[in-house]
Design an enzyme around this catalytic site. Structure first.
Site, PDB file in Angstrom:
ATOM      1  N   ASN A 199       0.800  -1.262   0.043  1.00 45.26           N
ATOM      2  CA  ASN A 199       0.073   0.055   0.088  1.00 45.26           C
ATOM      3  C   ASN A 199       0.811   1.138   0.143  1.00 45.26           C
ATOM      4  O   ASN A 199       1.063   1.882   1.018  1.00 45.26           O
ATOM      5  CB  ASN A 199      -0.840   0.068   1.080  1.00 45.26           C
ATOM      6  CG  ASN A 199      -2.079   1.036   1.243  1.00 45.26           C
ATOM      7  OD1 ASN A 199      -2.027   2.033   1.794  1.00 45.26           O
ATOM      8  ND2 ASN A 199      -2.904   0.815   0.385  1.00 45.26           N
ATOM      9  N   GLY A 243      -2.147   1.834   4.861  1.00 44.43           N
ATOM     10  CA  GLY A 243      -0.708   2.523   4.733  1.00 44.43           C
ATOM     11  C   GLY A 243      -0.925   3.667   4.043  1.00 44.43           C
ATOM     12  O   GLY A 243      -1.954   4.240   4.144  1.00 44.43           O
ATOM     13  N   ARG A 276      -1.042   5.130   1.000  1.00 43.50           N
ATOM     14  CA  ARG A 276      -2.085   5.300   0.204  1.00 43.50           C
ATOM     15  C   ARG A 276      -3.287   5.390   0.775  1.00 43.50           C
ATOM     16  O   ARG A 276      -4.199   6.109   0.364  1.00 43.50           O
ATOM     17  CB  ARG A 276      -2.064   4.289  -0.975  1.00 43.50           C
ATOM     18  CG  ARG A 276      -3.014   4.649  -2.168  1.00 43.50           C
ATOM     19  CD  ARG A 276      -2.902   3.706  -3.250  1.00 43.50           C
ATOM     20  NE  ARG A 276      -3.756   4.027  -4.476  1.00 43.50           N
ATOM     21  CZ  ARG A 276      -5.178   4.156  -4.486  1.00 43.50           C
ATOM     22  NH1 ARG A 276      -5.920   3.729  -3.569  1.00 43.50           N
ATOM     23  NH2 ARG A 276      -5.712   4.664  -5.790  1.00 43.50           N
ATOM     24  N   CYS A 277      -3.531   4.590   1.604  1.00 42.72           N
ATOM     25  CA  CYS A 277      -5.061   4.594   2.405  1.00 42.72           C
ATOM     26  C   CYS A 277      -5.142   5.677   3.124  1.00 42.72           C
ATOM     27  O   CYS A 277      -6.179   6.282   3.456  1.00 42.72           O
ATOM     28  CB  CYS A 277      -5.162   3.308   3.571  1.00 42.72           C
ATOM     29  SG  CYS A 277      -5.098   1.678   2.579  1.00 42.72           S
ATOM     30  N   MET A 278      -4.052   6.251   3.603  1.00 44.20           N
ATOM     31  CA  MET A 278      -4.188   7.555   4.536  1.00 44.20           C
ATOM     32  C   MET A 278      -4.190   8.895   3.647  1.00 44.20           C
ATOM     33  O   MET A 278      -4.247   9.945   4.230  1.00 44.20           O
ATOM     34  CB  MET A 278      -3.230   7.606   5.540  1.00 44.20           C
ATOM     35  CG  MET A 278      -3.079   6.605   6.541  1.00 44.20           C
ATOM     36  SD  MET A 278      -1.800   6.704   7.766  1.00 44.20           S
ATOM     37  CE  MET A 278      -0.267   6.749   6.637  1.00 44.20           C
TER      38      MET A 278
END
Length: 411
Positions: free
Chosen positions: A355, A398, A400-402
């Site tokens: 991620n 990770g 990208r998720c955040m």
């Protein structure tokens, strides 16, 4: 970006200019062991350290010349009149699954008494413990008040909010305002609704909507990837169903955002691989991270639109060759999370080794803890910006998720 098009995202790798984050807040401190599954968590982060890690993440982005926006700030700035503010409170309450009229009235009074808009937004994110409310007289209690008397919350917290990638997704100059997999997270999309309806910069119809939160089928931003100005990738996953993807694609094609084809990835339906971006991300013009465990069962469909109909073909053959053909490059390198070691791959994927957030071609933000995957990425010539995430990763997401890009340079 122009004043008419404040969103501009036509790739996963173009130089990132502007990004939306959410700094973890008091909603994290409202996690408790008995209700982790209900709130989609496996563990409880230590808020103070999670905030330090998140602040360092934001600063690492600023150090690369990226403007950092915060969800809580944009949402507060969207409450531009007393009427809109009151409408937000009422809509928030209507979606909060509150048990009992007296409880709902008490919470409304609590929220209306908060004068500062950002404080109000942060309170709605944190949730409301029953202990914060005045005691309800026995004569006013309903059956649900009595039956659920041991449950500590009048309104659940939203601890997943620091994963800003999922409630809505920027696609070209538009936005997909998502209907999410769980009731816990679907309430998060309310902030996006008010931002893209009322915010002085992002509201007022400046950003085309390609999906609406009131749809009955589910889709999340971790399954929406912009590979190029012509090609999107979407995941059919634990959190996103095929019916939602069809609705999204029809809207994208009808709104003429410029995309010509969508690659739909169908893979294992479980929490370990909850979104496409937990197992597959683009890190350079011709390089992707991938979790090796999905490769055997992966099915890919090409979707185009013609004569007001979707045309769907199941692709056969090598994934790298398919990606190369669609991206117009000679070959694509699929970089396996954890390399060829099954144990390392499983461990580092669980800790979001796949991620990654690409902030420019070949420049990638990663968690420092995924040492094997990071070494492989560096051996491929990628520049890594490594951040600490021992607390942040407990939420299973990770870099990208955040993050939700609002503006990237074209490639």
């Amino acid at each position: 970006m122009t004043a008419q098009t404040p969103i501009h995202v036509y790739s996963e790798i173009g130089k990132l200019k502007k990004v939306l984050l959410h700094r973890p807040g008091k909603e994290i401190e409202n996690l408790m062991p008995d209700y982790l599954e209900r709130l989609l968590f496996d563990d409880i982060p230590f808020l103070e350290d999670a905030q330090k890690e998140h602040d360092a993440f934001a600063q690492a982005l600023r150090d690369e010349g990226i403007e950092v926006l915060y969800l809580e700030t944009l949402a507060a700035e969207s409450l531009v009149t007393p009427e809109i503010r009151e409408a937000f409170i009422d809509e928030y309450l209507s979606e909060a699954n509150i048990r009992g009229r007296a409880t709902k009235k008490a919470i409304r009074e609590l929220l209306m008494a908060i004068e500062d808009n950002q404080e109000l937004i942060e309170k709605t994110m944190a949730g409301v413990q029953k202990s914060e409310l005045p005691e309800i007289p026995a004569s006013e209690k309903g059956l649900t008040d009595l039956v659920e008397s041991n449950y500590p919350f009048a309104i659940d917290p939203m601890p997943n909010l620091y994963f800003t990638r999922d409630p809505f997704a920027t696609i070209g100059t538009g936005v997909s305002l998502n209907h999410m997999f769980s009731e816990t997270r679907n309430r998060e999309t309310l902030y996006g609704k008010y931002i893209f309806t009322h915010h002085p910069i992002y509201g007022g119809g400046k950003v085309p909507m390609v999906y609406d939160r009131n749809e009955t089928t589910r889709i999340e931003g971790g399954d929406e990837l912009v590979l190029s100005k012509d090609v999107l990738a979407v995941g059919i996953s634990q959190r996103t169903d095929a019916a939602s993807i069809e609705k999204l694609l029809v809207n994208i094609f009808k709104q003429n955002l410029g995309f010509k084809k969508v690659l739909a990835f169908e893979f294992a339906n479980n929490r370990k691989f909850m979104h496409l971006d937990t197992v597959f991300t683009m890190v350079d013009y011709d390089k992707f991270t991938i979790h090796p465990e999905i490769e055997g069962d992966l099915r890919v469909y090409s979707v185009t639109y013609d004569n007001e109909e979707l045309h769907i073909i199941e692709e056969k053959g090598d994934l790298a060759e398919l990606l190369a053909a669609n991206l117009g490059v000679e070959k694509v390198d699929l970089i396996r999370c954890g390399g060829d070691n099954l144990v390392a791959a499983g461990r580092e994927q669980w800790n979001d080794g796949s991620n990654t957030l690409t902030i420019a071609p070949g420049v990638v933000v990663v968690y420092n803890r995924n040492t094997i995957t990071n070494a492989i990425l560096e051996s491929k010539g990628l520049k890594l910006i490594k951040i600490h995430g021992s607390e942040l990763v407990r939420g299973r997401g990770g870099p990208r998720c955040m993050s939700m890009p609002f503006e990237r340079e074209d490639i």
